[in-house]
Design a protein around this motif. Structure first.
Motif, PDB file in Angstrom:
ATOM      1  N   LEU A  37       0.818  -1.209   0.000  1.00 41.87           N
ATOM      2  CA  LEU A  37       0.000   0.000   0.000  1.00 41.87           C
ATOM      3  C   LEU A  37       0.853   1.260   0.000  1.00 41.87           C
ATOM      4  O   LEU A  37       0.487   2.266  -0.596  1.00 41.87           O
ATOM      5  N   ALA A  38       2.017   1.217   0.620  1.00 39.14           N
ATOM      6  CA  ALA A  38       2.907   2.386   0.656  1.00 39.14           C
ATOM      7  C   ALA A  38       3.466   2.705  -0.723  1.00 39.14           C
ATOM      8  O   ALA A  38       3.840   3.849  -1.001  1.00 39.14           O
ATOM      9  N   THR A  39       3.513   1.729  -1.639  1.00 36.08           N
ATOM     10  CA  THR A  39       4.041   1.972  -2.982  1.00 36.08           C
ATOM     11  C   THR A  39       2.996   2.554  -3.918  1.00 36.08           C
ATOM     12  O   THR A  39       3.328   3.047  -4.989  1.00 36.08           O
ATOM     13  N   MET A  40       1.721   2.509  -3.534  1.00 33.40           N
ATOM     14  CA  MET A  40       0.655   3.053  -4.382  1.00 33.40           C
ATOM     15  C   MET A  40       0.630   4.566  -4.251  1.00 33.40           C
ATOM     16  O   MET A  40       0.878   5.114  -3.189  1.00 33.40           O
ATOM     17  N   LYS A  41       0.327   5.216  -5.381  1.00 31.70           N
ATOM     18  CA  LYS A  41       0.286   6.670  -5.356  1.00 31.70           C
ATOM     19  C   LYS A  41      -0.840   7.173  -6.246  1.00 31.70           C
ATOM     20  O   LYS A  41      -1.368   6.447  -7.089  1.00 31.70           O
ATOM     21  N   LEU A  42      -1.186   8.398  -6.046  1.00 32.67           N
ATOM     22  CA  LEU A  42      -2.203   9.061  -6.845  1.00 32.67           C
ATOM     23  C   LEU A  42      -1.687   9.246  -8.262  1.00 32.67           C
ATOM     24  O   LEU A  42      -0.572   9.751  -8.458  1.00 32.67           O
ATOM     25  N   ALA A  43      -2.470   8.845  -9.256  1.00 33.94           N
ATOM     26  CA  ALA A  43      -2.015   8.934 -10.638  1.00 33.94           C
ATOM     27  C   ALA A  43      -2.405  10.248 -11.305  1.00 33.94           C
ATOM     28  O   ALA A  43      -1.665  10.786 -12.110  1.00 33.94           O
ATOM     29  N   ARG A  44      -3.572  10.766 -10.980  1.00 32.04           N
ATOM     30  CA  ARG A  44      -4.047  11.977 -11.640  1.00 32.04           C
ATOM     31  C   ARG A  44      -5.167  12.581 -10.815  1.00 32.04           C
ATOM     32  O   ARG A  44      -5.947  11.881 -10.200  1.00 32.04           O
ATOM     33  N   VAL A  45      -5.246  13.879 -10.851  1.00 31.87           N
ATOM     34  CA  VAL A  45      -6.342  14.587 -10.200  1.00 31.87           C
ATOM     35  C   VAL A  45      -7.190  15.225 -11.290  1.00 31.87           C
ATOM     36  O   VAL A  45      -6.678  15.989 -12.106  1.00 31.87           O
ATOM     37  N   ILE A  46      -8.455  14.849 -11.309  1.00 32.75           N
ATOM     38  CA  ILE A  46      -9.382  15.451 -12.261  1.00 32.75           C
ATOM     39  C   ILE A  46      -9.801  16.800 -11.687  1.00 32.75           C
ATOM     40  O   ILE A  46      -9.869  16.984 -10.481  1.00 32.75           O
TER      41      ILE A  46
END
Length: 143
Positions: A10-19
């Motif tokens: 879970l620590a490696t997951m990140k936000l990809a884009r903000v609409i």
């Protein structure tokens, strides 16, 4: 492939884009096209159906549906077509098959009167979809 979720994963997951924040403040449902390049969403407050380019977050097309309202937009197999339910508070409980290409209603499905439609789900391998309401589940064909 199976992924075991742990704190490290879970620590490696990140936000990809903000609409755009002004877009997301009124959205109640989002549905990706099967290729992942676009998605459809709705603004119940403004009775709008929006087609969004998922690669850059830009709104490609906006359709105003003041007469019927917009609930549960769901992408179909065609990248320019979507299903959505009308708002039963406006006097009907219909499902519309809409083309963004030429802004037309390709089909209207009636059968849940007068109850609120709670959910729409597109079949991943055929041109059929499910709808559910307080009166039960229905299987529909787009053809």
């Amino acid at each position: 492939m199976t992924v075991t979720y742990s704190d490290d994963v879970l620590a490696t997951m990140k936000l990809a884009r903000v609409i755009r924040p002004e877009l997301s403040s009124h959205i109640s449902r989002i549905s990706f096209h099967e290729l992942g390049e676009s998605f459809v969403c709705n603004s119940e407050q403004d009775s709008e159906l929006l087609l969004v380019d998922a690669m850059n977050g830009a709104v490609v097309k906006t359709v105003c549906c003041k007469a019927s309202g917009v609930r549960h937009p769901t992408m179909t197999h065609h990248r320019d077509c979507t299903l959505f339910a009308s708002d039963s508070n406006r006097g009907n409980s219909d499902i519309y098959y809409h083309s963004f290409h030429d802004n037309t209603i390709l089909a209207k499905f009636t059968g849940h009167r007068p109850v609120l439609i709670d959910s729409l789900s597109m079949n991943p391998v055929a041109d059929t979809f499910l709808s559910s309401g307080r009166d039960g589940v229905r299987l529909w064909s787009l053809t």
